[in-house]
Scaffold this active site. Structure first.
Site, PDB file in Angstrom:
ATOM      1  N   CYS A  18       0.806  -1.223   0.000  1.00 46.40           N
ATOM      2  CA  CYS A  18       0.000   0.000   0.000  1.00 46.40           C
ATOM      3  C   CYS A  18       0.838   1.271   0.000  1.00 46.40           C
ATOM      4  CB  CYS A  18      -0.914  -0.010   1.220  1.00 46.40           C
ATOM      5  SG  CYS A  18      -2.075  -1.400   1.179  1.00 46.40           S
ATOM      6  N   ASP A  19       0.182   2.352  -0.384  1.00 45.10           N
ATOM      7  CA  ASP A  19       0.824   3.664  -0.347  1.00 45.10           C
ATOM      8  C   ASP A  19       0.491   4.353   0.978  1.00 45.10           C
ATOM      9  OD1 ASP A  19      -1.803   4.623  -0.612  1.00 45.10           O
ATOM     10  OD2 ASP A  19      -1.568   5.093  -2.745  1.00 45.10           O
ATOM     11  N   SER A  20       0.876   5.613   1.108  1.00 42.34           N
ATOM     12  CA  SER A  20       0.664   6.322   2.375  1.00 42.34           C
ATOM     13  C   SER A  20      -0.811   6.583   2.674  1.00 42.34           C
ATOM     14  CB  SER A  20       1.440   7.640   2.377  1.00 42.34           C
ATOM     15  OG  SER A  20       1.007   8.461   1.312  1.00 42.34           O
TER      16      SER A  20
END
Length: 150
Positions: A18-20
């Site tokens: 996942c990203d931030s």
């Protein structure tokens, strides 16, 4: 063995996927699509090295470069989600095949991917027919039934 054994796989979304914002990073959908068909051919019974050879051990005469790919996100996919990954391979012509991937969360399609591969002779880079074992996997996958489920 039933087609569902090699066409319907499972995936859990991990922190590193996942990203931030806490949703999967876009490139992972295509990575997962490719990993799903890799896993599928192994479950079906095609030795991994026959399709993805280790050139340090033996030189294969066939490679399968990706000539087209796309991904569509239909809903957020977040850390901790469990996904069902349904794949639907089909032959386009004598040297091209496509693998569609459908990502299902709680019974709903949340994403889909498409990857098209071309069968090439490694030395000449000329198009060649798909190997028999890959054709058998595609035929056994009964794509029309698999697509109806998605």
């Amino acid at each position: 063995m039933k087609p569902a054994d090699w066409l319907i796989l499972q995936r859990k979304v991990r922190f590193g996927d996942c990203d931030s914002a806490g949703v999967i990073h876009f490139h992972n959908l295509l990575k997962w699509s490719h990993e799903a068909w890799e896993e599928s051919i192994e479950i079906y019974g095609i030795p991994y090295k026959d399709i993805f050879p280790d050139f340090s051990i033996r030189k294969s005469q066939i490679v399968f470069p990706i000539v087209n790919c796309e991904a569509n996100f239909l809903a957020p996919i977040k850390i901790g989600d469990f996904l069902k990954v349904k794949i639907a391979p089909h032959k386009i012509n004598t040297h091209l095949f496509q693998v569609n991937s459908f990502f299902i969360k709680n019974g709903n399609k949340v994403a889909e991917g498409k990857i098209i591969h071309c069968s090439l002779d490694i030395d000449s880079r000329n198009k060649i027919e798909l190997p028999d074992q890959l054709e058998r996997w595609i035929e056994a996958s009964n794509v029309s039934t698999n697509l109806k489920e998605c």
